[in-house]
Design an enzyme around this catalytic site. Structure first.
Site, PDB file in Angstrom:
ATOM      1  N   GLU A  49      15.804  -4.940  -1.904  1.00  0.00           N
ATOM      2  CA  GLU A  49      15.349  -3.771  -2.643  1.00  0.00           C
ATOM      3  C   GLU A  49      14.221  -4.227  -3.596  1.00  0.00           C
ATOM      4  OE1 GLU A  49      17.037  -0.558  -6.018  1.00  0.00           O
ATOM      5  OE2 GLU A  49      17.963  -2.480  -5.849  1.00  0.00           O
ATOM      6  N   LYS A 121      16.825   6.051  -2.010  1.00  0.00           N
ATOM      7  CA  LYS A 121      17.986   5.822  -2.834  1.00  0.00           C
ATOM      8  C   LYS A 121      18.748   7.092  -3.166  1.00  0.00           C
ATOM      9  CE  LYS A 121      19.679   2.663  -5.974  1.00  0.00           C
ATOM     10  NZ  LYS A 121      19.190   1.601  -7.008  1.00  0.00           N
ATOM     11  N   CYS A 162      21.347  -0.599  -2.912  1.00  0.00           N
ATOM     12  CA  CYS A 162      22.031  -1.136  -4.138  1.00  0.00           C
ATOM     13  C   CYS A 162      23.077  -0.467  -4.728  1.00  0.00           C
ATOM     14  CB  CYS A 162      20.790  -1.435  -5.175  1.00  0.00           C
ATOM     15  SG  CYS A 162      21.292  -2.692  -6.449  1.00  0.00           S
TER      16      CYS A 162
END
Length: 290
Positions: A49, A121, A162
Site C-alpha cells: 500500500e 480501498k 490494508c
C-alpha cells in the site's frame, strides 16, 4: 469466473518497502526491488500500500496527487512491467479522484504494460490508537464501492487493501466470485501489526480457502509513523509459506496451485453457506445471507 483450478506452481514475489515523501525516490526503490523479484523468477510481483507516497499532511498529499490519466508514476511502473514481462500489482497509489478527494487505488498491470484491473480501498481507517496515533482516511479519501476479482493466468485474484483485512465478508464474497488468490497490500501500524497481522491473514486464507499475498510497508517513515512489515504468503490451509522481516526486501514463495482444489474438496465450506434470520433483544428477525 471459472471454478477449474490450475495445477503446477506460481512463483510470487512480494516487495517490502519503507516509502517516504519523495515520489521519485520511492519509484527508484520500488523499481529496484521489482527487478530483484523478476530476476528471482517471480511471475506475479506485488508492492505494498502507498508504494509511491507515504504522507499524512492532507494539503501536501492533495498537491502531489495526480489523476490516473496523467499519472507519471503509473506510467513508469507500467513500462517496467512490460520490460520485465511480469504481472505487476501496485498495492496502492494515491490518485486524484476529484478536485477535492483522493482515491487509495490498486493497479494490476499486465506483462504488456496495460492496466488489467483497478480497485479503490473500500474500508477507511478512521481510528484513535492507544499510543496516541490518530488516523482519518475518510478525511482525504473517497471509499471504493466495488469489490474486484481479476483474471490472472493462474486463477482469479481478489483485491483488497490494508484495513479491508478486518472485514471477513469481503473475502468470502471474493472467494464466492471466483478468487483463488487474495491480495492484501498494506501499511499496517506496528502496534496493530504486532497484535493482529499474522492472525488475520491466516484467518482470511482459511475462511476463503485461497492463497493470500500481502506485501507490506515496514519501518520508520518520514512523517513519523511506524509500520510493521512482515510481508506474508499464506496457503489456503493457513500455513505461512514465506514471511518478511522489518527491512525493505523481496520475499518469494512457490505456490502449489493444486492445493486450492485439494483444500476445498477436503473442507467444502464455500459450498455450504446458508441464509438465516437473526433476532436481537426480541426485535423482529432480519434475514442474513451468509
Amino acid at each position: 469466473m471459472s471454478r477449474v483450478f490450475s495445477s503446477g506452481s506460481l512463483r510470487v514475489g512480494l516487495v517490502q518497502m519503507c516509502s517516504g515523501r519523495d515520489i521519485a525516490r520511492n519509484l527508484r526503490d520500488a523499481a529496484a526491488l521489482v527487478r530483484e523479484a523478476a530476476d528471482g523468477g517471480a511471475s506475479y510481483v506485488q508492492t505494498p500500500e502507498m508504494t509511491t507516497l507515504m504522507e499524512v499532511d492532507r494539503e501536501r498529499l492533495s498537491a502531489l496527487a495526480e489523476p490516473e490519466s496523467a499519472n507519471a508514476a503509473l506510467g513508469e511502473l507500467s513500462e517496467l512491467a512490460r520490460e520485465l514481462a511480469i504481472w505487476l500489482h501496485i498495492g496502492s497509489m494515491v490518485v486524484k479522484a476529484s478536485p477535492d478527494k483522493l482515491a487509495n487505488r490498486s493497479f494490476l498491470i499486465s506483462p504488456k504494460g496495460e492496466v488489467a484491473a483497478r480497485y479503490d480501498k473500500i474500508h477507511m481507517f478512521d481510528v484513535d490508537l492507544p499510543n496516541g496515533e490518530v488516523y482519518r482516511e475518510s478525511a482525504s479519501y473517497t471509499p471504493g464501492t466495488k469489490a474486484v476479482v481479476a483474471a490472472l493466468p493462474w486463477g482469479g485474484l481478489g483485491f483488497s487493501i490494508c484495513y479491508d483485512l478486518r472485514f471477513p465478508y469481503l473475502y468470502r464474497a471474493l472467494a464466492q466470485a471466483g478468487a483463488s488468490f487474495l491480495a492484501v497490500p498494506a501499511a499496517f501500524t506496528r502496534l496493530t501489526g504486532e497484535a493482529h497481522w499474522v492472525t488475520l491473514l491466516r484467518a482470511r486464507a482459511i475462511e476463503a480457502q485461497c492463497f493470500v499475498f500481502a506485501a507490506a510497508q515496514s519501518g520508520q517513515h518520514e512523517h513519523g509513523r511506524e509500520t510493521f512489515g512482515h510481508s506474508l504468503v499464506v496457503s489456503p490451509w493457513g500455513q505461512v509459506l514465506a514471511e518478511g522481516g522489518v527491512h525493505p526486501s523481496v520475499i518469494f514463495a512457490d505456490v502449489d496451485l493444486s492445493m486450492i482444489g485439494d483444500v476445498r474438496s477436503r473442507v467444502p465450506s464455500l459450498r455450504h453457506d446458508r441464509t438465516f434470520t437473526i433476532e436481537a433483544d426480541g426485535k423482529a428477525a432480519q434475514e442474513v445471507a451468509s
